[in-house]
Design an enzyme around this catalytic site. Structure first.
Site, PDB file in Angstrom:
ATOM      1  N   GLU A 208       0.824  -1.205   0.000  1.00  0.00           N
ATOM      2  CA  GLU A 208       0.000   0.000   0.000  1.00  0.00           C
ATOM      3  C   GLU A 208       0.861   1.258   0.000  1.00  0.00           C
ATOM      4  O   GLU A 208       0.459   2.296  -0.517  1.00  0.00           O
ATOM      5  CB  GLU A 208      -0.941   0.008   1.205  1.00  0.00           C
ATOM      6  CG  GLU A 208      -1.972  -1.099   1.168  1.00  0.00           C
ATOM      7  CD  GLU A 208      -2.872  -1.067   2.379  1.00  0.00           C
ATOM      8  OE1 GLU A 208      -4.013  -0.580   2.237  1.00  0.00           O
ATOM      9  OE2 GLU A 208      -2.434  -1.511   3.463  1.00  0.00           O
TER      10      GLU A 208
ATOM     11  N   TYR B  52     -13.558  27.394   1.107  1.00  0.00           N
ATOM     12  CA  TYR B  52     -13.401  25.956   0.924  1.00  0.00           C
ATOM     13  C   TYR B  52     -12.176  25.592   0.092  1.00  0.00           C
ATOM     14  O   TYR B  52     -11.681  24.479   0.188  1.00  0.00           O
ATOM     15  CB  TYR B  52     -14.666  25.283   0.399  1.00  0.00           C
ATOM     16  CG  TYR B  52     -15.267  25.855  -0.863  1.00  0.00           C
ATOM     17  CD1 TYR B  52     -14.734  25.576  -2.109  1.00  0.00           C
ATOM     18  CD2 TYR B  52     -16.404  26.642  -0.794  1.00  0.00           C
ATOM     19  CE1 TYR B  52     -15.305  26.081  -3.257  1.00  0.00           C
ATOM     20  CE2 TYR B  52     -16.987  27.150  -1.938  1.00  0.00           C
ATOM     21  CZ  TYR B  52     -16.428  26.866  -3.176  1.00  0.00           C
ATOM     22  OH  TYR B  52     -17.000  27.366  -4.307  1.00  0.00           O
TER      23      TYR B  52
ATOM     24  N   GLU C 187      -8.096   5.802  10.610  1.00  0.00           N
ATOM     25  CA  GLU C 187      -8.529   6.427  11.860  1.00  0.00           C
ATOM     26  C   GLU C 187      -7.544   7.513  12.284  1.00  0.00           C
ATOM     27  O   GLU C 187      -7.943   8.609  12.692  1.00  0.00           O
ATOM     28  CB  GLU C 187      -8.662   5.373  12.966  1.00  0.00           C
ATOM     29  CG  GLU C 187      -9.744   4.353  12.737  1.00  0.00           C
ATOM     30  CD  GLU C 187      -9.334   3.150  11.890  1.00  0.00           C
ATOM     31  OE1 GLU C 187     -10.083   2.158  11.887  1.00  0.00           O
ATOM     32  OE2 GLU C 187      -8.281   3.191  11.214  1.00  0.00           O
TER      33      GLU C 187
ATOM     34  N   LYS D  50     -11.288   4.285   1.382  1.00  0.00           N
ATOM     35  CA  LYS D  50     -10.276   3.667   0.523  1.00  0.00           C
ATOM     36  C   LYS D  50     -11.024   2.807  -0.492  1.00  0.00           C
ATOM     37  O   LYS D  50     -11.774   1.906  -0.110  1.00  0.00           O
ATOM     38  CB  LYS D  50      -9.336   2.807   1.370  1.00  0.00           C
ATOM     39  CG  LYS D  50      -8.219   2.149   0.589  1.00  0.00           C
ATOM     40  CD  LYS D  50      -7.390   1.202   1.447  1.00  0.00           C
ATOM     41  CE  LYS D  50      -6.624   1.938   2.519  1.00  0.00           C
ATOM     42  NZ  LYS D  50      -5.635   1.063   3.196  1.00  0.00           N
TER      43      LYS D  50
END
Length: 133
Positions: free
Chosen positions: A25, A57, A76, A102
């Site tokens: 990954e 933004y 997390e 993901k």
């Protein structure tokens, strides 16, 4: 006019990033989608039509993009780090719901993605107390 609640929405921001526990990954990366639901006071901007009176933004996006470029193991952790940085950078944020997904998680499942969603409240009273100490 009474404004009860205002939000700025950034939906489905797409990134290719290198988060994850597995070594592959960190090498090939994965596709991610980030969405934000940001509660803040928009009443002044509703009257003024001035970007200086609102949460820009485009600037929020820059913070999100910078955090997505810093690899970590867990979504997390990424959500917590990103949320903390947004609340620190933009004190006008009252609450923030942040979703990170993901697209192709390495778990052998046929799915649209796996991710996390966190809801953070900017406790401005706690911030003011720590500044005074």
């Amino acid at each position: 006019m009474i404004v009860k609640q205002s939000k700025i929405l950034l939906n489905n921001l797409r990134f290719h990033a290198f988060h994850g526990v597995l070594p592959q990954e960190r090498v090939v990366g994965n596709d991610y989608v980030v969405s934000l639901d940001i509660a803040c006071d928009l009443a002044k901007a509703m009257q003024s039509d001035d970007v200086g009176d609102t949460l820009n933004y485009a600037e929020v996006y820059q913070v999100v993009a910078a955090e997505m470029n810093e690899p970590c193991n867990l979504l997390e952790f990424l959500a917590g780090r990103m949320g903390s940085r947004l609340l620190e950078t933009f004190p006008q944020i009252d609450e923030l719901t942040l979703r990170i997904v993901k697209h192709n998680p390495p778990m052998g499942a046929d799915c649209d993605g796996a991710g996390v969603e966190v809801h953070l409240i900017n406790d401005k009273t706690e911030l003011q107390t720590s500044v005074l100490s």
